[in-house]
Design a protein around this motif. Structure first.
Motif, PDB file in Angstrom:
ATOM      1  N   ILE A 141      17.809  70.770  25.321  1.00  0.00           N
ATOM      2  CA  ILE A 141      17.461  70.552  26.717  1.00  0.00           C
ATOM      3  C   ILE A 141      16.638  71.639  27.349  1.00  0.00           C
ATOM      4  N   ASP A 156      18.767  61.834  26.749  1.00  0.00           N
ATOM      5  CA  ASP A 156      19.999  61.996  26.013  1.00  0.00           C
ATOM      6  C   ASP A 156      19.490  62.281  24.360  1.00  0.00           C
ATOM      7  N   GLY A 184      19.979  66.304  24.657  1.00  0.00           N
ATOM      8  CA  GLY A 184      21.447  66.935  25.341  1.00  0.00           C
ATOM      9  C   GLY A 184      21.510  66.364  26.739  1.00  0.00           C
ATOM     10  N   CYS A 185      22.609  67.046  27.343  1.00  0.00           N
ATOM     11  CA  CYS A 185      22.933  66.593  28.672  1.00  0.00           C
ATOM     12  C   CYS A 185      22.262  67.480  29.853  1.00  0.00           C
ATOM     13  N   ASP A 190      21.037  69.852  32.393  1.00  0.00           N
ATOM     14  CA  ASP A 190      21.826  70.967  33.181  1.00  0.00           C
ATOM     15  C   ASP A 190      21.290  71.078  34.733  1.00  0.00           C
ATOM     16  N   THR A 240      17.531  71.328  34.871  1.00  0.00           N
ATOM     17  CA  THR A 240      16.929  69.710  34.645  1.00  0.00           C
ATOM     18  C   THR A 240      16.780  69.044  36.254  1.00  0.00           C
ATOM     19  N   LYS A 281      27.734  64.178  37.782  1.00  0.00           N
ATOM     20  CA  LYS A 281      28.053  64.771  36.589  1.00  0.00           C
ATOM     21  C   LYS A 281      28.623  65.992  36.047  1.00  0.00           C
TER      22      LYS A 281
END
Length: 431
Positions: free
Chosen positions: A119, A146, A149-150, A152, A155, A182
């Motif tokens: 990410i 995806d 990564g997820c 954060d 982002t 989230k």
């Protein structure tokens, strides 16, 4: 007498030398050839730190071809795995330089260095897309998040910033809500970006409500940027009493008042003619160890010119030089504009001609301002000289100014000068 052989530079020593070397070209030469007398069969073993330092120096200096040479050399390394942050920096350098193709190429090349994209590099490219104002590409790129990564806080902050730049605050709020759903905790950057968007949209009441929620609900402390954003929004409405309350709140929260805060207040005070208070803020600024910069002095010049106090504007210009703060082209353009407005075209022309000697070259605004002023006061011969020089420099005069100029020549019946001007105009392209 035997000559002493210089002691070879070690990898550790090279990192120190690169860090200390201010000239990026010399730093690059040192990186390429740290030990000129070394056996070529035994290549120098650069450390990861020296790679990081030289890439950072070259990137900041926009020496991108040399930076790519270093990356190519880094790709041959087998002694260590190249960390992702190196590529994040390179992508950011390209993003700030609006070189999106190179930023994308760097992101795509990361796996070839045996490095995994996460990410972090995703965020770097997302931010580069934002810097290049490729908002549609950002949206499409985010759909594949995806794989890396997820998302954060970084982002989401970039996405919220994109929404605010696009003046789409409703979507920004949706992103903010999704962030919380989230389980990603908003940061001071998140709130600062949203508050900036609200201020730009003149929604100051909502901006203050969000600041209160940030502190009370989310337990996030405001920083200097957030307060400066609020100050600019308030000063834009002319509510200076509220602006000073915000300033006192900053002091109460032990947030250091920086140049941006003082500049905002000085500019707002001068705009409404409160000169003495503006000078008081300037003194406070100096006493608090905050050095006035070009923006500070330009705000003073603009304020004094606004009230036709050219003597004070010149004094500020001289003070800048005395304090080692070099006036920029804006400093001169504001004074030239005011002189032209007051019919002091000869003085404006003198200052314009004096700019190169003062270490500042006129720009297209300087030429347009003086040319328009000369035309406005029917000083057509002087205007013709400026126009000729303007076109020679590759600058384009405004169509309205040219119309005024040509009409003036026709009114005077100066056919000879009119033909000269039309010939000169043939060399340039009018907007």
């Amino acid at each position: 007498m035997a000559t002493l052989t210089p002691k070879p530079i070690s990898p550790f020593r090279l990192s120190s030398l690169i860090r200390l070397q201010k000239d990026p070209t010399l730093a690059f030469q040192l990186f390429q050839n740290p030990n000129p007398t070394q056996n070529p069969r035994k290549p120098f073993r650069h450390s990861l730190l020296s790679y990081d330092l030289i890439i950072t120096k070259l990137g900041r200096a926009k020496m991108f071809d040399q930076m790519e040479q270093v990356l190519l050399q880094l790709k041959q390394e087998r002694r260590f795995v190249v960390p992702e942050f190196i590529f994040c920096d390179v992508i950011s350098f390209y993003g700030r330089a609006r070189l999106l193709a190179r930023a994308l190429q760097t992101f795509d090349s990361i796996p070839s260095f045996q490095c995994r994209r996460t990410i972090k590099s995703f965020n770097s490219l997302l931010d580069a897309l934002l810097n290049c104002r490729e908002l549609e590409k950002m949206k499409n790129f985010f759909l594949g998040v995806d794989k890396y990564g997820c998302p954060d806080a970084c982002t989401y902050n970039i996405l919220i910033s994109a929404c605010c730049i696009n003046r789409n605050l409703e979507v920004a709020w949706h992103v903010f809500d999704e962030m919380q759903r989230k389980g990603v905790r908003p940061t001071v950057v998140t709130f600062g970006t949203l508050i900036n968007g609200l201020c730009l949209d003149f929604r100051l009441e909502e901006a203050f409500e969000l600041k209160e929620d940030m502190m009370r609900v989310f337990k996030v402390k405001p920083n200097a940027f957030l307060y400066t954003t609020l100050l600019k929004g308030i000063c834009g409405t002319g509510d200076l009493s509220l602006a000073f309350r915000i300033k006192e709140e900053m002091v109460g929260h032990k947030i250091k008042l920086d140049t941006a805060v003082y500049n905002t207040l000085i500019s707002a005070l001068l705009k409404v003619g409160r000169k003495e208070e503006a000078l008081g803020i300037l003194e406070e600024m100096k006493n608090n160890g905050c050095k006035p910069n070009t923006v500070t002095y330009n705000a003073m010049i603009n304020g004094f010119c606004g009230e036709s106090n050219l003597e004070e504007a010149y004094r500020v210009l001289d003070e800048m030089a005395e304090k080692g703060c070099k006036p920029n082209v804006i400093s001169y353009n504001v004074i030239i504009g005011r002189l032209c407005k007051e019919g002091k075209w000869s003085e404006a022309n003198d200052l314009f001609q004096d700019m190169p000697r003062r270490g500042c070259s006129p720009d297209v605004v300087s030429y347009r301002t003086l040319f328009d002023g000369l035309c406005g006061w029917m000083q057509l011969k002087e205007a013709a000289l400026i126009l000729d020089e303007m076109i020679f420099k590759g600058y384009v005069p405004l169509r309205a100014s040219i119309n005024k100029f040509v009409n003036g020549l026709c009114h005077e019946g100066n056919t000879e000068l009119l033909l000269e001007v039309l010939t000169s105009l043939g060399k340039g392209i009018l907007k």
